[in-house]
Design a protein around this motif. Sequence first.
Motif, PDB file in Angstrom:
ATOM      1  N   SER A  35       0.845  -1.198   0.000  1.00  0.00           N
ATOM      2  CA  SER A  35       0.000   0.000   0.000  1.00  0.00           C
ATOM      3  C   SER A  35       0.878   1.245   0.000  1.00  0.00           C
ATOM      4  N   PHE A  36       1.801   1.297  -0.937  1.00  0.00           N
ATOM      5  CA  PHE A  36       2.688   2.441  -1.048  1.00  0.00           C
ATOM      6  C   PHE A  36       1.891   3.616  -1.611  1.00  0.00           C
ATOM      7  N   PRO A  37       2.118   4.824  -1.110  1.00  0.00           N
ATOM      8  CA  PRO A  37       1.310   5.954  -1.597  1.00  0.00           C
ATOM      9  C   PRO A  37       1.626   6.311  -3.050  1.00  0.00           C
ATOM     10  N   LYS A  38       0.631   6.884  -3.732  1.00  0.00           N
ATOM     11  CA  LYS A  38       0.805   7.313  -5.131  1.00  0.00           C
ATOM     12  C   LYS A  38       1.741   8.511  -5.222  1.00  0.00           C
ATOM     13  N   GLU A  39       1.704   9.357  -4.206  1.00  0.00           N
ATOM     14  CA  GLU A  39       2.605  10.506  -4.117  1.00  0.00           C
ATOM     15  C   GLU A  39       3.216  10.521  -2.725  1.00  0.00           C
ATOM     16  N   VAL A  40       4.473  10.954  -2.655  1.00  0.00           N
ATOM     17  CA  VAL A  40       5.158  11.052  -1.368  1.00  0.00           C
ATOM     18  C   VAL A  40       5.637  12.488  -1.181  1.00  0.00           C
TER      19      VAL A  40
END
Length: 164
Positions: A23-28
């Motif tokens: 569940s890595f974010p789309k933007e960091v």
Amino acid sequence: SPHRIDSLHPSVFLFLFKMPMFSFPKEVKKSHVRMMGCQVAALCGASILMKDQAAGKYIPAFLMFDYTSRLFFGGKVSLLGNSAAALGPVVFDPKETEPGNPKQFATLCGVMFSTMATAAHFSGNTDAGAMVAGALMCAAGMEGLFDFCLGCQFYGMGVKMGLI
């Protein structure tokens, strides 16, 4: 009657089982990423300085755990991720964001390098462990200090070649 595991064993880590994997974010946030780079570089430097002491092998093991948790669940379960979220906006511009996919690939690279350093240290080859930690320190330091993500560059090359 069947018992639910979360009612039998209350634990801080139970929320991990409720989160989707990867569940890595789309933007960091760039401030978080850069602060994590500074933290990893500092920890790798400490590992190199203490390569012949017990702490020298546990620092890469901590980094391996932290990178792996970030890769699978994002920065919210990472100790370095949480401290970077608190400290990053103080040091770096908190408004800038970056795409998440290249950063996830860079995190995978961090998993591989920290795993190699840990394996070398625990197998007794502290010089090899220090060299791998040094490579990770350079890559993380470039991200933290100069906003240059080496893993992201490799990600971009992989996309251009059709590998990713």
